[in-house]
Design a protein around this motif. Sequence first.
Motif, PDB file in Angstrom:
ATOM      1  N   THR A   1     -22.557 -93.806 -23.338  1.00 38.75           N
ATOM      2  CA  THR A   1     -21.175 -94.081 -22.954  1.00 38.75           C
ATOM      3  C   THR A   1     -20.646 -95.405 -23.505  1.00 38.75           C
ATOM      4  OG1 THR A   1     -21.937 -95.032 -20.868  1.00 38.75           O
ATOM      5  CG2 THR A   1     -21.298 -92.688 -20.862  1.00 38.75           C
ATOM      6  N   SER A   2     -21.540 -96.350 -23.798  1.00 39.02           N
ATOM      7  CA  SER A   2     -21.080 -97.619 -24.361  1.00 39.02           C
ATOM      8  C   SER A   2     -22.266 -98.421 -24.876  1.00 39.02           C
ATOM      9  CB  SER A   2     -20.303 -98.443 -23.330  1.00 39.02           C
ATOM     10  OG  SER A   2     -21.160 -98.871 -22.288  1.00 39.02           O
ATOM     11  N   VAL A   3     -21.943 -99.455 -25.648  1.00 38.33           N
ATOM     12  CA  VAL A   3     -22.936-100.381 -26.182  1.00 38.33           C
ATOM     13  C   VAL A   3     -22.385-101.786 -25.987  1.00 38.33           C
ATOM     14  CG1 VAL A   3     -24.233-101.097 -28.231  1.00 38.33           C
ATOM     15  CG2 VAL A   3     -23.656 -98.677 -27.909  1.00 38.33           C
ATOM     16  N   THR A   4     -23.231-102.700 -25.534  1.00 38.49           N
ATOM     17  CA  THR A   4     -22.830-104.092 -25.399  1.00 38.49           C
ATOM     18  C   THR A   4     -23.792-104.968 -26.189  1.00 38.49           C
ATOM     19  OG1 THR A   4     -24.075-104.271 -23.331  1.00 38.49           O
ATOM     20  CG2 THR A   4     -21.725-103.801 -23.147  1.00 38.49           C
TER      21      THR A   4
ATOM     22  N   SER B   1     -20.917-109.553 -30.392  1.00 38.39           N
ATOM     23  CA  SER B   1     -19.480-109.297 -30.411  1.00 38.39           C
ATOM     24  C   SER B   1     -19.015-108.832 -29.038  1.00 38.39           C
ATOM     25  CB  SER B   1     -19.161-108.209 -31.439  1.00 38.39           C
ATOM     26  OG  SER B   1     -17.813-107.808 -31.341  1.00 38.39           O
ATOM     27  N   ASP B   2     -17.802-109.221 -28.692  1.00 37.54           N
ATOM     28  CA  ASP B   2     -17.194-108.713 -27.461  1.00 37.54           C
ATOM     29  C   ASP B   2     -16.528-107.366 -27.700  1.00 37.54           C
ATOM     30  OD1 ASP B   2     -17.950-110.981 -26.018  1.00 37.54           O
ATOM     31  OD2 ASP B   2     -16.107-112.052 -26.552  1.00 37.54           O
ATOM     32  N   ASN B   3     -16.473-106.953 -28.968  1.00 38.55           N
ATOM     33  CA  ASN B   3     -15.828-105.697 -29.351  1.00 38.55           C
ATOM     34  C   ASN B   3     -16.842-104.770 -30.016  1.00 38.55           C
ATOM     35  OD1 ASN B   3     -13.115-106.524 -28.597  1.00 38.55           O
ATOM     36  ND2 ASN B   3     -13.258-107.925 -30.332  1.00 38.55           N
ATOM     37  N   VAL B   4     -17.594-104.062 -29.188  1.00 38.89           N
ATOM     38  CA  VAL B   4     -18.578-103.094 -29.679  1.00 38.89           C
ATOM     39  C   VAL B   4     -18.122-101.722 -29.213  1.00 38.89           C
ATOM     40  CG1 VAL B   4     -21.009-102.426 -29.738  1.00 38.89           C
ATOM     41  CG2 VAL B   4     -20.397-104.840 -29.445  1.00 38.89           C
ATOM     42  N   SER B   5     -18.058-100.763 -30.137  1.00 40.61           N
ATOM     43  CA  SER B   5     -17.612 -99.419 -29.789  1.00 40.61           C
ATOM     44  C   SER B   5     -18.492 -98.400 -30.501  1.00 40.61           C
ATOM     45  CB  SER B   5     -16.137 -99.220 -30.160  1.00 40.61           C
ATOM     46  OG  SER B   5     -15.919 -99.552 -31.511  1.00 40.61           O
ATOM     47  N   ILE B   6     -18.342 -97.144 -30.097  1.00 40.04           N
ATOM     48  CA  ILE B   6     -19.066 -96.070 -30.768  1.00 40.04           C
ATOM     49  C   ILE B   6     -18.045 -95.215 -31.508  1.00 40.04           C
ATOM     50  CG2 ILE B   6     -21.169 -96.059 -29.380  1.00 40.04           C
ATOM     51  CD1 ILE B   6     -19.970 -93.950 -27.579  1.00 40.04           C
ATOM     52  N   HIS B   7     -18.412 -94.848 -32.738  1.00 45.92           N
ATOM     53  CA  HIS B   7     -17.492 -94.122 -33.616  1.00 45.92           C
ATOM     54  C   HIS B   7     -18.131 -92.852 -34.126  1.00 45.92           C
ATOM     55  CE1 HIS B   7     -14.787 -97.738 -34.917  1.00 45.92           C
ATOM     56  NE2 HIS B   7     -15.031 -97.740 -33.629  1.00 45.92           N
ATOM     57  N   GLU B   8     -17.322 -91.823 -34.269  1.00 52.41           N
ATOM     58  CA  GLU B   8     -17.766 -90.609 -34.942  1.00 52.41           C
ATOM     59  C   GLU B   8     -17.085 -90.545 -36.296  1.00 52.41           C
ATOM     60  OE1 GLU B   8     -16.824 -86.942 -32.944  1.00 52.41           O
ATOM     61  OE2 GLU B   8     -14.699 -87.124 -33.361  1.00 52.41           O
ATOM     62  N   THR B   9     -17.745 -89.894 -37.231  1.00 52.01           N
ATOM     63  CA  THR B   9     -17.176 -89.693 -38.556  1.00 52.01           C
ATOM     64  C   THR B   9     -17.105 -88.190 -38.802  1.00 52.01           C
ATOM     65  OG1 THR B   9     -18.155 -91.760 -39.318  1.00 52.01           O
ATOM     66  CG2 THR B   9     -17.417 -90.220 -41.016  1.00 52.01           C
TER      67      THR B   9
ATOM     68  N   LEU C   1     -27.772-100.266 -24.691  1.00 56.49           N
ATOM     69  CA  LEU C   1     -27.172 -98.934 -24.710  1.00 56.49           C
ATOM     70  C   LEU C   1     -26.982 -98.479 -23.263  1.00 56.49           C
ATOM     71  CD1 LEU C   1     -29.497 -97.316 -27.415  1.00 56.49           C
ATOM     72  CD2 LEU C   1     -27.333 -98.507 -27.777  1.00 56.49           C
ATOM     73  N   HIS C   2     -25.793 -98.006 -22.943  1.00 57.11           N
ATOM     74  CA  HIS C   2     -25.479 -97.570 -21.585  1.00 57.11           C
ATOM     75  C   HIS C   2     -25.275 -96.055 -21.588  1.00 57.11           C
ATOM     76  CE1 HIS C   2     -24.870-101.748 -20.304  1.00 57.11           C
ATOM     77  NE2 HIS C   2     -24.413-101.905 -21.533  1.00 57.11           N
ATOM     78  N   PHE C   3     -25.874 -95.406 -20.598  1.00 57.75           N
ATOM     79  CA  PHE C   3     -25.853 -93.953 -20.515  1.00 57.75           C
ATOM     80  C   PHE C   3     -25.229 -93.497 -19.199  1.00 57.75           C
ATOM     81  CE2 PHE C   3     -29.261 -95.226 -23.288  1.00 57.75           C
ATOM     82  CZ  PHE C   3     -29.073 -94.406 -24.381  1.00 57.75           C
ATOM     83  N   GLU C   4     -24.817 -92.247 -19.185  1.00 60.03           N
ATOM     84  CA  GLU C   4     -24.232 -91.653 -17.993  1.00 60.03           C
ATOM     85  C   GLU C   4     -25.277 -91.519 -16.870  1.00 60.03           C
ATOM     86  OE1 GLU C   4     -20.969 -88.419 -18.194  1.00 60.03           O
ATOM     87  OE2 GLU C   4     -22.883 -87.356 -18.007  1.00 60.03           O
ATOM     88  N   LYS C   5     -26.508 -91.127 -17.206  1.00 58.44           N
ATOM     89  CA  LYS C   5     -27.527 -90.860 -16.196  1.00 58.44           C
ATOM     90  C   LYS C   5     -28.711 -91.818 -16.268  1.00 58.44           C
ATOM     91  CE  LYS C   5     -26.331 -85.977 -16.207  1.00 58.44           C
ATOM     92  NZ  LYS C   5     -26.672 -84.684 -16.743  1.00 58.44           N
TER      93      LYS C   5
END
Length: 148
Positions: free
Chosen positions: A62-65, A69-77, A124-128
């Motif tokens: 669900t997210s990465v910290t 950087s304070d601006n970390v995101s996950i991207h699909e291509t 790495l942050h996960f839903e479960k």
Amino acid sequence: MNRRTAIAGALALTTGMALTACTSESVPQLEVTGAFMPQPVSDMAAGFLLVKNSGDTTDRLTSVTSSLSDNVSIHETKDRTMRMVTSFEVPAGGALDLERGGNHIMFTDLKKRPRQGETVSVELHFEKAEPITVDIPVKETTYSPKKQ
């Protein structure tokens, strides 16, 4: 009186077993391998890794910290177009592959530019599943691992 006690005990036991069955979903079994970050040439960087799920329950990244950087995101291509997403599925008995030319972690507005040979710590942050901390090695800018 004994009969009432026995019936009450049986009902309590049955209710407890039913509640346990409803809430005893198995936990994803996640492992991270193959992490790397090409040495950044600007104030942006990308991270790549493989999240294996040997469990029988699907999870979601669900997210990465990171302190980088304070601006970390996950991207699909898709179709050579990159876009930010809110999560990626980590299928039960499968894997989430974040790789060059595909889905990846994006770092923008870097606080410093890491150099080849250093590591970048991410969480790495996960839903479960519980969060997983990974030290990502910084490789040469053109690094691309061989697929096996």
